[in-house]
Design an enzyme around this catalytic site. Structure first.
Site, short mmCIF file in Angstrom:
data_model
loop_
_atom_site.label_atom_id
_atom_site.label_comp_id
_atom_site.label_asym_id
_atom_site.label_seq_id
_atom_site.Cartn_x
_atom_site.Cartn_y
_atom_site.Cartn_z
N GLU A 20 15.48 14.40 -34.02
CA GLU A 20 16.96 14.00 -34.19
C GLU A 20 17.79 15.36 -34.85
OE1 GLU A 20 17.63 9.08 -34.14
OE2 GLU A 20 16.44 10.08 -35.62
N GLU A 40 10.86 4.85 -32.53
CA GLU A 40 11.66 3.90 -33.41
C GLU A 40 11.58 2.62 -32.90
OE1 GLU A 40 13.75 7.82 -34.55
OE2 GLU A 40 13.10 6.73 -32.51
#
Length: 165
Positions: A20, A40
């Site tokens: 990210e 995640e």
């Protein structure tokens, strides 16, 4: 939102927040052995630092969903093929600094204005985006760097030293 370009050089692994963080950069360069992933959901959470938003803006939405929903990793060559990275280079050639030095040779105000126009334009329709571009283009003509850059072009001067004015 920085006015200057930000380059990510991914050397080995970019998982979750690391991936990210690279997506928040303007340009991403990966070493051949780099691996990207959004693991995640396998941890019972969703990407929380821009992964669901930035990834779907960088690559086709279906690819972003596949990466996030499956929590599978992708190698650098696949990241290049889907548009997640700008280039893949051998580990020893991973020189984001070389690209940064090339950018730094250009007029800083013009680079900042170009980045501003791209980022603002992506948030709107094409007609509004063109209006943003025209304004940022026009603003450059009020700078000393623009006058100097044009003079260098006309006089075929290759090595320039912009003043950021």
């Amino acid at each position: 939102t920085l006015h200057c370009p930000v380059i990510a050089a991914v050397t080995v692994l970019a998982f979750g927040g690391g991936s990210e963080l690279s997506m928040a950069c303007d340009i991403r360069i990966a070493a051949e052995n780099a691996v990207f992933g959004q693991p995640e959901v396998g941890l019972g959470i969703t990407p929380g630092f821009g992964g669901t938003q930035r990834l779907a803006r960088l690559v086709p939405a279906g690819i972003a969903k596949e990466m996030i929903f499956t929590a599978r990793n992708i190698k650098a060559d696949k990241a290049l093929a889907i548009g997640l990275v700008n280039a893949v280079v051998p580990q020893e050639d991973l020189m984001a600094l070389k690209m940064a030095n090339g950018i730094c040779k250009n007029a800083p105000i013009a680079v900042a204005q170009a980045k501003k126009a791209i980022n603002a334009g992506l948030q709107t329709d094409m007609d509004s985006a063109i209006a943003i571009e025209v304004k940022d283009f026009s603003d450059c003509f009020a700078t000393e760097d623009q006058t100097y850059g044009m003079e260098c072009f006309v006089n075929k001067v290759k090595e320039k030293e912009f003043k950021n004015k």
